[in-house]
Design a protein around this motif. Structure first.
Motif, PDB file in Angstrom:
ATOM      1  N   LEU A   1     -14.286 -60.794   2.798  1.00 17.90           N
ATOM      2  CA  LEU A   1     -14.631 -61.991   3.958  1.00 17.90           C
ATOM      3  C   LEU A   1     -15.696 -62.856   2.938  1.00 17.90           C
ATOM      4  O   LEU A   1     -15.641 -64.388   3.573  1.00 17.90           O
ATOM      5  CB  LEU A   1     -15.459 -61.430   4.604  1.00 17.90           C
ATOM      6  N   LEU A   2     -16.310 -62.723   2.128  1.00 14.00           N
ATOM      7  CA  LEU A   2     -17.545 -62.889   1.412  1.00 14.00           C
ATOM      8  C   LEU A   2     -16.621 -64.358   0.561  1.00 14.00           C
ATOM      9  O   LEU A   2     -17.276 -65.650   0.954  1.00 14.00           O
ATOM     10  CB  LEU A   2     -18.918 -62.074   0.897  1.00 14.00           C
ATOM     11  N   VAL A   3     -15.680 -63.326  -0.271  1.00 19.50           N
ATOM     12  CA  VAL A   3     -15.186 -64.056  -1.646  1.00 19.50           C
ATOM     13  C   VAL A   3     -14.489 -65.697  -0.961  1.00 19.50           C
ATOM     14  O   VAL A   3     -14.602 -66.579  -1.222  1.00 19.50           O
ATOM     15  CB  VAL A   3     -14.211 -63.118  -2.115  1.00 19.50           C
ATOM     16  N   GLU A   4     -13.635 -65.785   0.737  1.00 20.16           N
ATOM     17  CA  GLU A   4     -13.492 -66.164   1.860  1.00 20.16           C
ATOM     18  C   GLU A   4     -13.804 -66.979   1.811  1.00 20.16           C
ATOM     19  O   GLU A   4     -13.921 -68.381   2.029  1.00 20.16           O
ATOM     20  CB  GLU A   4     -12.813 -65.717   2.146  1.00 20.16           C
TER      21      GLU A   4
ATOM     22  N   PHE B   1     -15.556 -69.467  -0.929  1.00 18.86           N
ATOM     23  CA  PHE B   1     -14.885 -70.026  -1.692  1.00 18.86           C
ATOM     24  C   PHE B   1     -14.677 -71.663  -1.012  1.00 18.86           C
ATOM     25  O   PHE B   1     -14.142 -73.089  -0.863  1.00 18.86           O
ATOM     26  CB  PHE B   1     -13.396 -69.310  -1.703  1.00 18.86           C
ATOM     27  N   ARG B   2     -14.157 -71.074   0.612  1.00 22.97           N
ATOM     28  CA  ARG B   2     -13.827 -72.405   1.691  1.00 22.97           C
ATOM     29  C   ARG B   2     -14.920 -73.494   1.974  1.00 22.97           C
ATOM     30  O   ARG B   2     -15.195 -74.212   2.428  1.00 22.97           O
ATOM     31  CB  ARG B   2     -12.994 -72.074   3.156  1.00 22.97           C
ATOM     32  N   GLY B   3     -16.600 -72.559   1.419  1.00 23.66           N
ATOM     33  CA  GLY B   3     -17.902 -73.466   1.556  1.00 23.66           C
ATOM     34  C   GLY B   3     -17.921 -73.844   0.109  1.00 23.66           C
ATOM     35  O   GLY B   3     -18.717 -74.628   0.500  1.00 23.66           O
ATOM     36  N   LEU B   4     -17.248 -73.710  -0.791  1.00 25.70           N
ATOM     37  CA  LEU B   4     -16.737 -74.958  -1.226  1.00 25.70           C
ATOM     38  C   LEU B   4     -18.040 -74.749  -2.366  1.00 25.70           C
ATOM     39  O   LEU B   4     -19.078 -75.174  -3.602  1.00 25.70           O
ATOM     40  CB  LEU B   4     -16.578 -76.744  -1.888  1.00 25.70           C
TER      41      LEU B   4
ATOM     42  N   HIS C   1     -16.344 -61.815  -5.774  1.00 23.96           N
ATOM     43  CA  HIS C   1     -15.166 -61.140  -6.160  1.00 23.96           C
ATOM     44  C   HIS C   1     -15.341 -60.458  -7.848  1.00 23.96           C
ATOM     45  O   HIS C   1     -14.690 -59.281  -7.545  1.00 23.96           O
ATOM     46  CB  HIS C   1     -14.108 -62.400  -6.657  1.00 23.96           C
ATOM     47  N   VAL C   2     -15.973 -60.770  -8.442  1.00 26.49           N
ATOM     48  CA  VAL C   2     -15.710 -59.986  -9.708  1.00 26.49           C
ATOM     49  C   VAL C   2     -16.819 -58.805  -9.385  1.00 26.49           C
ATOM     50  O   VAL C   2     -16.634 -57.522  -9.581  1.00 26.49           O
ATOM     51  CB  VAL C   2     -16.654 -60.390 -11.629  1.00 26.49           C
TER      52      VAL C   2
ATOM     53  N   PRO D   1      -8.215 -64.522  -5.821  1.00 24.65           N
ATOM     54  CA  PRO D   1      -7.410 -64.313  -4.389  1.00 24.65           C
ATOM     55  C   PRO D   1      -6.782 -65.886  -4.893  1.00 24.65           C
ATOM     56  O   PRO D   1      -5.851 -66.696  -4.017  1.00 24.65           O
ATOM     57  CB  PRO D   1      -7.411 -63.890  -3.636  1.00 24.65           C
ATOM     58  N   TYR D   2      -7.572 -67.051  -5.118  1.00 22.92           N
ATOM     59  CA  TYR D   2      -7.702 -68.600  -5.012  1.00 22.92           C
ATOM     60  C   TYR D   2      -7.467 -68.820  -6.361  1.00 22.92           C
ATOM     61  O   TYR D   2      -8.183 -69.201  -7.194  1.00 22.92           O
ATOM     62  CB  TYR D   2      -9.032 -68.671  -4.770  1.00 22.92           C
ATOM     63  N   HIS D   3      -6.265 -68.751  -6.561  1.00 26.07           N
ATOM     64  CA  HIS D   3      -6.243 -69.659  -8.361  1.00 26.07           C
ATOM     65  C   HIS D   3      -5.919 -71.374  -8.017  1.00 26.07           C
ATOM     66  O   HIS D   3      -5.976 -71.732  -9.564  1.00 26.07           O
ATOM     67  CB  HIS D   3      -4.457 -69.339  -8.405  1.00 26.07           C
TER      68      HIS D   3
END
Length: 237
Positions: A70-73, A76-79, A88-89, A143-145
Motif C-alpha cells: 500500500l505504501l509503494v502504491e 507512487f501515486r503521490g508523485l 519496494h526494494v 510494479p510501476y514500469h
C-alpha cells in the motif's frame, strides 16, 4: 528529512485510515518497521541485520507486506517515485527475511544463512553474484514500469554483465538517491555502512566497517587477498 519523516507519515496514514475496525498493523510493530523504512542504507545485509534484531518484523510478515504494498502504491501515486522505489526494494528484502525464517526457500533456513549466501563471492574474482542477482530481480519486480526513474535504473544495468560496474546497488544510490559520489566513497563491502571504514590490512583491496563484517567475508576474500597467497607462492619458488 525525506527518508525520516515521509515514510512515517505514510505509515501512520496507511495503518490508521480506512473502514477496517482493526489497524493494518499491531502498534508494537510500528517502531521497528519505521526504523527499516527510514534507513538510508538499503544494502540487503544491513536490512537483514535490522530484521534479525527485531524478530517481530518476521512474526507479522504478512501484515507488513500488505502495508508496504500500500505504501509503494500511495507514494507512487503521490508523485514520489524515489520513496516508492525505495520502499519496494525494502519490501523485497523483508520478503527474503520472511522466507529465511519460515523455510520457504531452498537456501539456508535462517537469516544468518541468507546473509552468508548473499555475500558469497564467485570463485574467479569474489564478486557477490547472489546479491547482484537478488537486487536486479527486486528492481525488475517494481510494479510501476511507467516510472521514469525505474526506466533510468533498468537502462543503466540491463546490459551490464554481472560483476561489472555499475552494480545494482550503486545504481540505486546514484540515480534514485542522487548520490553521484557513492561509487567513489568508502563503504563496507559486506553491509554498506560508511562509518569506521578500514581497508583490509593485507591487501587494501576491500573495506570493512569492523571485525564482524571482515570475519564474515573472509571465506570469500581469503582466496583473493594478495597477502594470503604469499606463503603459497614462496613455497613453490
Amino acid at each position: 528529512a525525506l527518508f525520516v519523516s515521509y515514510p512515517l507519515i505514510c505509515l501512520v496514514i496507511v495503518c490508521c485510515t480506512g473502514v477496517e475496525t482493526e489497524p493494518k498493523l499491531p502498534p508494537y510493530i510500528v517502531p521497528a518497521l519505521y526504523d527499516v523504512l527510514k534507513t538510508s542504507n538499503i544494502h540487503p545485509v544491513n536490512v537483514l541485520r535490522m530484521v534479525r534484531a527485531n524478530p517481530e518484523l518476521v512474526h507479522e510478515a504478512e501484515k507488513i507486506q500488505r502495508v508496504i504494498t500500500l505504501l509503494v502504491e500511495k507514494t507512487f501515486r503521490g508523485l514520489n517515485e524515489v520513496v516508492s522505489l525505495k520502499l519496494h526494494v525494502l519490501g523485497e528484502i523483508l520478503k527474503l527475511a520472511r522466507a529465511a525464517r519460515t523455510g520457504e526457500t531452498a537456501g539456508p533456513p535462517n537469516i544468518d544463512g541468507i546473509i552468508k549466501r548473499l555475500i558469497k563471492g564467485r570463485e574467479e574474482d569474489g564478486f557477490p553474484v547472489n546479491l547482484e542477482t537478488f537486487l536486479r530481480q527486486a528492481l525488475s519486480d517494481f510494479p510501476y514500469h511507467r516510472s521514469g526513474m525505474w526506466t533510468q535504473v533498468m537502462a543503466a544495468i540491463s546490459n551490464v554483465p554481472v560483476g561489472k560496474d555499475p552494480t545494482s546497488l550503486s545504481t540505486i544510490y546514484v540515480i534514485v538517491f542522487s548520490m553521484q559520489q557513492y561509487p567513489n566513497t568508502a563503504h563496507c563491502d559486506v553491509c554498506g555502512k560508511s562509518e569506521g571504514i578500514r581497508k583490509c590490512s593485507r591487501c587494501s583491496k576491500v573495506e570493512y566497517c569492523g571485525r564482524t563484517c571482515q570475519a564474515l567475508h573472509w571465506p570469500t576474500h581469503k582466496k583473493h587477498c594478495k597477502q594470503a597467497e604469499k606463503p603459497a607462492a614462496a613455497t613453490t619458488s
